[in-house]
Design an enzyme around this catalytic site. Structure first.
Site, mmCIF file in Angstrom:
data_model
loop_
_atom_site.group_PDB
_atom_site.id
_atom_site.type_symbol
_atom_site.label_atom_id
_atom_site.label_comp_id
_atom_site.label_asym_id
_atom_site.label_seq_id
_atom_site.Cartn_x
_atom_site.Cartn_y
_atom_site.Cartn_z
ATOM 1 N N ASN A 181 43.615 35.898 41.271
ATOM 2 C CA ASN A 181 43.598 35.450 40.859
ATOM 3 C C ASN A 181 41.876 35.240 40.536
ATOM 4 O O ASN A 181 40.905 35.646 40.996
ATOM 5 C CB ASN A 181 43.567 34.484 42.345
ATOM 6 C CG ASN A 181 44.862 33.671 42.584
ATOM 7 O OD1 ASN A 181 46.071 33.415 41.856
ATOM 8 N ND2 ASN A 181 44.804 33.271 43.837
ATOM 9 N N ILE A 182 42.025 33.250 39.638
ATOM 10 C CA ILE A 182 40.477 33.823 39.116
ATOM 11 C C ILE A 182 39.895 32.022 39.307
ATOM 12 O O ILE A 182 39.161 31.634 38.924
ATOM 13 C CB ILE A 182 40.450 33.313 37.670
ATOM 14 C CG1 ILE A 182 41.956 32.027 37.154
ATOM 15 C CG2 ILE A 182 41.083 34.453 36.903
ATOM 16 C CD1 ILE A 182 42.489 31.947 35.630
ATOM 17 N N ASP A 183 40.535 31.500 40.315
ATOM 18 C CA ASP A 183 40.157 29.853 40.855
ATOM 19 C C ASP A 183 38.845 29.768 41.928
ATOM 20 O O ASP A 183 38.259 29.179 41.953
ATOM 21 C CB ASP A 183 41.449 29.143 41.569
ATOM 22 C CG ASP A 183 41.607 30.283 42.304
ATOM 23 O OD1 ASP A 183 40.803 31.485 43.123
ATOM 24 O OD2 ASP A 183 43.022 30.052 43.488
ATOM 25 N N HIS A 193 41.497 39.750 37.383
ATOM 26 C CA HIS A 193 41.301 39.426 35.936
ATOM 27 C C HIS A 193 40.104 38.379 35.901
ATOM 28 O O HIS A 193 39.901 37.380 35.135
ATOM 29 C CB HIS A 193 42.240 37.870 35.813
ATOM 30 C CG HIS A 193 44.221 38.865 36.193
ATOM 31 N ND1 HIS A 193 45.285 38.781 36.898
ATOM 32 C CD2 HIS A 193 43.606 40.570 35.668
ATOM 33 C CE1 HIS A 193 45.974 39.805 36.348
ATOM 34 N NE2 HIS A 193 45.759 40.849 36.159
ATOM 35 N N CYS A 235 29.592 34.064 26.048
ATOM 36 C CA CYS A 235 29.430 34.580 24.774
ATOM 37 C C CYS A 235 30.317 35.028 23.895
ATOM 38 O O CYS A 235 30.896 36.660 24.138
ATOM 39 C CB CYS A 235 28.769 34.609 23.419
ATOM 40 S SG CYS A 235 28.970 34.894 21.982
ATOM 41 N N GLY A 252 52.028 36.245 47.376
ATOM 42 C CA GLY A 252 51.722 34.987 46.746
ATOM 43 C C GLY A 252 51.800 35.576 45.010
ATOM 44 O O GLY A 252 50.520 35.033 44.235
ATOM 45 N N ASN A 294 55.503 35.936 49.904
ATOM 46 C CA ASN A 294 55.893 35.599 48.992
ATOM 47 C C ASN A 294 57.595 34.309 48.618
ATOM 48 O O ASN A 294 57.967 34.438 49.669
ATOM 49 C CB ASN A 294 56.840 36.173 47.663
ATOM 50 C CG ASN A 294 56.188 35.707 46.652
ATOM 51 O OD1 ASN A 294 55.186 35.281 46.175
ATOM 52 N ND2 ASN A 294 56.716 35.817 45.435
#
Ligand code: NAD
Length: 371
Positions: free
Chosen positions: A180-182, A199, A207, A272, A298
């Site tokens: 997850n990136i949240d 990730h 940049c 998940g 899951n």
């Protein structure tokens, strides 16, 4: 071709009998059932081995669980017991743990919102983002939607994240490895040293050319003013997020640390994730091959459903809450009280230590509400 020449010359010598050779047949399915001619018996050596998890997955075979079958009565209770008994737990998680917080996943069963219903997957690749402005704009729109959910609309961590925090407090958490990136694990209070974000994270912005970091909130304000792709203050190249795009290599030290955590743990809880994104989906194989119990939680199907040691089909948040509620085993005495509590509550049992029974009845009601 020198390699081919050598092979042919070796083959010639073997066939003419001037060179001895060893022929190894790897037969993962055991289909060959080689029966040597009697005078060849001494020359044939057969070894059996436990198939690697990757072979079971490739051939679509079921894998025998390392857990005794009589332990698996109620899957949730078995998970709670495994968690209680383990000392070095690793959690491998994916987008599915955040859907109960209101963040859509990429791939979910019918009825749930999915990111790919709205955005074009082919535009989220590194090649597309590097090549075309429209792909970059789509990339910014997709990530900004997620960023707004977490940082402006106040999406909160849920019991799946809190399970990790509680395990850490109890000194049982070895590592969380998340796709997850949240940023919800950090929001839930999990220490950074216990988190590997395979990730990357939407909380960072840099940049794409000179790699200078930029303020994520400032870049978001620029985007909100109608600039579809905010640019670097130093070299004017497009800004990007601290996330890994499709087709981009993962940070090798983060990936190696994740592999190490898999080797070191005594329980892996996979939750998940559709387990279709590489290389994250290969990590559980490390535990399976080492005989470390692997539990998969899951909603939708995954390629590992038949090879894990315990498969729970359910909502991560609901099952995590169950585990949180059962981290401390209840004593026989408590169980008795819980059993009798509903009767007391409904006035059926009278005349014995009303104070204690009332308390038990109250706990029972609380438990019932949480379940
Ligand atoms: P995925 O979308 O491929 O799969 C999610 C899985 O979770 C599905 O199999 C679905 O059945 C299951 N699921 C959904 N809600 C669930 C629930 N409440 N309880 C149990 N299972 C539930 O996600 P993935 O495997 O993590 O895919 C990888 C990519 O998705 C990662 O690269 C990740 O960065 C990205 N992603 C992340 C977020 C996030 O950070 N929240 C959101 C969307 C996508």
């Amino acid at each position: 071709m020198p390699g081919l020449d050598k092979f042919l010359s070796d083959l010639g010598e073997c066939l003419s009998g001037t060179k001895t050779f060893r022929l190894v047949i790897e037969d993962a399915l055991g289909l060959s059932t080689i029966q040597p001619l009697p005078h060849r018996t001494s020359q044939l050596k057969t070894e059996t081995y436990r198939r690697k998890a990757s072979e079971d997955i490739y051939h679509g075979l079921e894998r025998e669980s390392v857990l005794a079958t009589d332990q698996i009565k109620d899957n949730r209770e078995t998970l709670a017991r495994l968690v209680r008994d383990a000392q070095k737990i690793v959690i491998l998680s994916g987008a599915g743990i955040s859907t109960e917080s209101g963040i859509p996943a990429f791939r979910s069963p019918d009825g749930l919102d999915n990111i790919w219903d709205k955005y074009d997957m082919t535009k989220a690749t590194l090649a597309a983002i590097e090549a075309e402005e429209p792909a970059r704009a789509e990339y910014w729109a997709m990530h900004s939607e997620l960023y707004e959910l977490v940082f402006e609309k106040g999406v909160l961590a849920n019991p799946s994240h809190m399970l990790a925090v509680e395990l850490e407090k109890r000194n049982k958490l070895h590592m969380v490895v998340t796709q997850n990136i949240d940023g919800l694990y950090q929001a839930s209070g999990l220490p950074v040293e216990k988190l590997l974000e395979l990730h990357g994270t939407i909380t960072k912005c840099l940049c794409s050319k000179c790699r200078q970091p930029h303020s994520r909130s400032e870049a978001h304000e620029v985007w909100k003013c109608g600039i579809p792709v905010p640019r670097c203050k130093h070299c004017a190249a497009p800004l990007r997020f601290g996330t890994i795009a499709f087709g981009e290599a993962l940070n090798s030290s983060v990936l190696e640390a994740a592999r190490k955590a898999m080797r070191e743990c005594d329980l892996l809880l996979v939750m998940g994730t559709s387990l279709v994104v590489q290389p994250a989906n290969k990590l559980p194989e490390i535990c399976l091959d080492a005989g470390i119990p692997v539990v998969l939680l899951n909603l939708g199907p995954t390629p590992l459903d038949n090879v894990v040691d315990l498969h729970i089909s359910g909502k991560c948040g609901v099952v995590s809450q169950y585990v949180l509620d059962h981290l401390t085993p209840t004593t026989a005495c408590q169980e008795e009280l819980f059993a009798i509590a509903p009767l007391v509550w409904s006035g059926i049992v009278e005349g014995i230590n009303p104070c204690e029974l009332k308390l038990a009845a109250f706990s029972y009601q609380l438990r019932k509400q949480k379940a």
